[in-house]
Design a protein around this motif. Sequence first.
Motif, PDB file in Angstrom:
ATOM      1  N   GLU A   1      41.090  35.088  -6.128  1.00  0.00           N
ATOM      2  CA  GLU A   1      40.747  35.380  -4.737  1.00  0.00           C
ATOM      3  C   GLU A   1      40.266  36.820  -4.582  1.00  0.00           C
ATOM      4  O   GLU A   1      40.910  37.756  -5.081  1.00  0.00           O
ATOM      5  N   PHE A   2      39.164  36.965  -3.864  1.00  0.00           N
ATOM      6  CA  PHE A   2      38.587  38.275  -3.615  1.00  0.00           C
ATOM      7  C   PHE A   2      38.261  38.400  -2.132  1.00  0.00           C
ATOM      8  O   PHE A   2      38.174  37.390  -1.411  1.00  0.00           O
ATOM      9  N   ALA A   3      38.088  39.629  -1.675  1.00  0.00           N
ATOM     10  CA  ALA A   3      37.748  39.863  -0.275  1.00  0.00           C
ATOM     11  C   ALA A   3      36.868  41.101  -0.175  1.00  0.00           C
ATOM     12  O   ALA A   3      36.960  42.014  -1.007  1.00  0.00           O
ATOM     13  N   VAL A   4      36.025  41.120   0.845  1.00  0.00           N
ATOM     14  CA  VAL A   4      35.167  42.271   1.104  1.00  0.00           C
ATOM     15  C   VAL A   4      35.282  42.641   2.574  1.00  0.00           C
ATOM     16  O   VAL A   4      35.139  41.784   3.452  1.00  0.00           O
ATOM     17  N   LEU A   5      35.571  43.906   2.834  1.00  0.00           N
ATOM     18  CA  LEU A   5      35.559  44.453   4.189  1.00  0.00           C
ATOM     19  C   LEU A   5      34.229  45.172   4.370  1.00  0.00           C
ATOM     20  O   LEU A   5      33.947  46.146   3.665  1.00  0.00           O
ATOM     21  N   LEU A   6      33.401  44.667   5.260  1.00  0.00           N
ATOM     22  CA  LEU A   6      32.056  45.192   5.469  1.00  0.00           C
ATOM     23  C   LEU A   6      32.069  46.246   6.570  1.00  0.00           C
ATOM     24  O   LEU A   6      32.217  45.932   7.754  1.00  0.00           O
ATOM     25  N   THR A   7      31.966  47.505   6.180  1.00  0.00           N
ATOM     26  CA  THR A   7      31.933  48.605   7.140  1.00  0.00           C
ATOM     27  C   THR A   7      30.920  49.643   6.662  1.00  0.00           C
ATOM     28  O   THR A   7      30.916  50.002   5.482  1.00  0.00           O
ATOM     29  N   PRO A   8      30.051  50.127   7.546  1.00  0.00           N
ATOM     30  CA  PRO A   8      29.933  49.680   8.941  1.00  0.00           C
ATOM     31  C   PRO A   8      29.271  48.318   9.028  1.00  0.00           C
ATOM     32  O   PRO A   8      28.621  47.863   8.088  1.00  0.00           O
ATOM     33  N   PHE A   9      29.435  47.685  10.203  1.00  0.00           N
ATOM     34  CA  PHE A   9      28.858  46.364  10.433  1.00  0.00           C
ATOM     35  C   PHE A   9      28.297  46.363  11.848  1.00  0.00           C
ATOM     36  O   PHE A   9      29.047  46.213  12.816  1.00  0.00           O
ATOM     37  N   GLY A  10      26.994  46.560  11.967  1.00  0.00           N
ATOM     38  CA  GLY A  10      26.374  46.703  13.272  1.00  0.00           C
ATOM     39  C   GLY A  10      25.750  45.420  13.773  1.00  0.00           C
ATOM     40  O   GLY A  10      25.862  44.352  13.156  1.00  0.00           O
ATOM     41  N   GLU A  11      25.057  45.533  14.894  1.00  0.00           N
ATOM     42  CA  GLU A  11      24.447  44.359  15.527  1.00  0.00           C
ATOM     43  C   GLU A  11      23.386  43.722  14.641  1.00  0.00           C
ATOM     44  O   GLU A  11      23.141  42.519  14.704  1.00  0.00           O
ATOM     45  N   ARG A  12      22.730  44.523  13.811  1.00  0.00           N
ATOM     46  CA  ARG A  12      21.661  43.994  12.960  1.00  0.00           C
ATOM     47  C   ARG A  12      22.181  43.316  11.696  1.00  0.00           C
ATOM     48  O   ARG A  12      21.436  42.614  11.007  1.00  0.00           O
ATOM     49  N   ASP A  13      23.448  43.564  11.375  1.00  0.00           N
ATOM     50  CA  ASP A  13      24.009  42.987  10.152  1.00  0.00           C
ATOM     51  C   ASP A  13      24.355  41.513  10.366  1.00  0.00           C
ATOM     52  O   ASP A  13      24.838  41.124  11.438  1.00  0.00           O
ATOM     53  N   GLN A  14      24.159  40.712   9.332  1.00  0.00           N
ATOM     54  CA  GLN A  14      24.455  39.289   9.378  1.00  0.00           C
ATOM     55  C   GLN A  14      25.302  38.905   8.167  1.00  0.00           C
ATOM     56  O   GLN A  14      24.990  39.294   7.037  1.00  0.00           O
ATOM     57  N   LEU A  15      26.370  38.151   8.416  1.00  0.00           N
ATOM     58  CA  LEU A  15      27.222  37.728   7.313  1.00  0.00           C
ATOM     59  C   LEU A  15      26.424  36.904   6.298  1.00  0.00           C
ATOM     60  O   LEU A  15      26.654  37.004   5.097  1.00  0.00           O
TER      61      LEU A  15
ATOM     62  N   ALA B   1      32.813  38.852  17.433  1.00  0.00           N
ATOM     63  CA  ALA B   1      32.269  37.512  17.677  1.00  0.00           C
ATOM     64  C   ALA B   1      33.292  36.411  17.413  1.00  0.00           C
ATOM     65  O   ALA B   1      33.336  35.409  18.140  1.00  0.00           O
ATOM     66  N   ASP B   2      34.136  36.576  16.375  1.00  0.00           N
ATOM     67  CA  ASP B   2      35.109  35.540  16.024  1.00  0.00           C
ATOM     68  C   ASP B   2      36.520  35.859  16.498  1.00  0.00           C
ATOM     69  O   ASP B   2      37.464  35.141  16.162  1.00  0.00           O
ATOM     70  N   GLY B   3      36.676  36.930  17.244  1.00  0.00           N
ATOM     71  CA  GLY B   3      37.994  37.309  17.736  1.00  0.00           C
ATOM     72  C   GLY B   3      38.223  38.798  17.593  1.00  0.00           C
ATOM     73  O   GLY B   3      37.418  39.512  16.979  1.00  0.00           O
ATOM     74  N   THR B   4      39.321  39.266  18.152  1.00  0.00           N
ATOM     75  CA  THR B   4      39.641  40.694  18.126  1.00  0.00           C
ATOM     76  C   THR B   4      40.903  41.015  17.340  1.00  0.00           C
ATOM     77  O   THR B   4      41.208  42.181  17.113  1.00  0.00           O
ATOM     78  N   ASP B   5      41.636  39.986  16.906  1.00  0.00           N
ATOM     79  CA  ASP B   5      42.840  40.190  16.113  1.00  0.00           C
ATOM     80  C   ASP B   5      42.475  40.061  14.633  1.00  0.00           C
ATOM     81  O   ASP B   5      41.914  39.039  14.214  1.00  0.00           O
ATOM     82  N   PHE B   6      42.772  41.092  13.831  1.00  0.00           N
ATOM     83  CA  PHE B   6      42.289  41.074  12.446  1.00  0.00           C
ATOM     84  C   PHE B   6      42.982  40.008  11.601  1.00  0.00           C
ATOM     85  O   PHE B   6      42.394  39.484  10.661  1.00  0.00           O
ATOM     86  N   LEU B   7      44.227  39.640  11.933  1.00  0.00           N
ATOM     87  CA  LEU B   7      44.877  38.563  11.190  1.00  0.00           C
ATOM     88  C   LEU B   7      44.198  37.223  11.497  1.00  0.00           C
ATOM     89  O   LEU B   7      44.059  36.367  10.615  1.00  0.00           O
ATOM     90  N   GLN B   8      43.758  37.070  12.746  1.00  0.00           N
ATOM     91  CA  GLN B   8      43.011  35.872  13.110  1.00  0.00           C
ATOM     92  C   GLN B   8      41.683  35.821  12.368  1.00  0.00           C
ATOM     93  O   GLN B   8      41.253  34.763  11.898  1.00  0.00           O
ATOM     94  N   LEU B   9      41.028  36.969  12.235  1.00  0.00           N
ATOM     95  CA  LEU B   9      39.761  37.028  11.511  1.00  0.00           C
ATOM     96  C   LEU B   9      39.950  36.625  10.054  1.00  0.00           C
ATOM     97  O   LEU B   9      39.132  35.894   9.487  1.00  0.00           O
ATOM     98  N   LEU B  10      41.019  37.096   9.440  1.00  0.00           N
ATOM     99  CA  LEU B  10      41.305  36.722   8.059  1.00  0.00           C
ATOM    100  C   LEU B  10      41.485  35.215   7.923  1.00  0.00           C
ATOM    101  O   LEU B  10      40.981  34.596   6.979  1.00  0.00           O
TER     102      LEU B  10
END
Length: 331
Positions: free
Chosen positions: A253-267, A302-311
């Motif tokens: 299992e791996f994870a990436v935290l994308l920062t910065p992540f602006g309006e122009r960025d797309q997952l 876009a997918d929520g404001t709680d980081f545990l929910q985002l995970l």
Amino acid sequence: MPSREQLKQVIKIQSEIAKLGLDLGRVMQHVVEQTLSLVTAEGAVIELAEDGQMVYRAAAGIAEPHMGLRLDMSTSLSGQCVRTGEILHCVDCLTDDRVDKAACARMNLRSMIVLPLTFQDTTVGVLKAMSINVNNFSDDDVEAIGMLCDLVAASMYYSVKYDIEKLVHRATHDSLTGLANRSLFMDNLRNCHQNKSLGYNSLGLLMLDLDGLKQVNDVLGHQAGDAMILEFSKRLKGATRSTDTVARIGGDEFAVLLTPFGERDQLGTFTARIHAALTEPLSFQSHSLSIQASIGGAELPADGTDFLQLLDIADQRMYADKRRRKGDQLH
């Protein structure tokens, strides 16, 4: 004196730790997980003292969602333990002025025991057992956890030998790949989420699962599996930016935290870049190993404001991608 069952469990834990080798992060996580059953605790953490703060670097039970939490040393029981080097016992968090009451309330804690972790005659952190019940821990429990502290201290010594400055790095990075581990990933995620001064009004998350690792280990052995993990880590790092946090948070299992992540960025753009980096197979001895990954993403807000929910959302999407990819292979 700890019970016979507690002593047998400590011996078993010692044997399991020996198998983990010099991976201090995994040793610490294993110890807190075993602490739960050793002393009948609902939560357990290892906190390291870093720049005037106590940082949750390993967590289990009710403390697990708070990995990366930072407490002020001057206002926490853990900080006092580091300053004094003494074992501290809190019978009731509601009436004990030594504890950080806000932090205790978040986890509904009522009692805890805090034991110092000593490295080169310096208290560098604590092992803490937590309970939602008042006066949950006995003197025998304190002695049993003290044995685990000795095991962690020994792992610290053999991991970094005489260089105390490398201790935090070894505790926050995966020993095989050199990537951030789960502790550092959660720490950075929590900081980006909470620290508005960084200017991160949004952020992106990717959860990745390295496909086929178990089969490679079973057929070709763990040397081939390790080569696959290392190559995947190298390509994943190369497909991301220097500002992103790339972490190995489990075996495959791996994870990436994308920062910065602006309006122009797309997952989708980041996902496509990673898949493109995995196109070429890995040549291992006389074998050609396909390197593929299932990927799921989520973004704030876009997918929520709680980081545990985002995970959780990113994780669910990653497993959905894995099911889709398996379905495609059947057709």
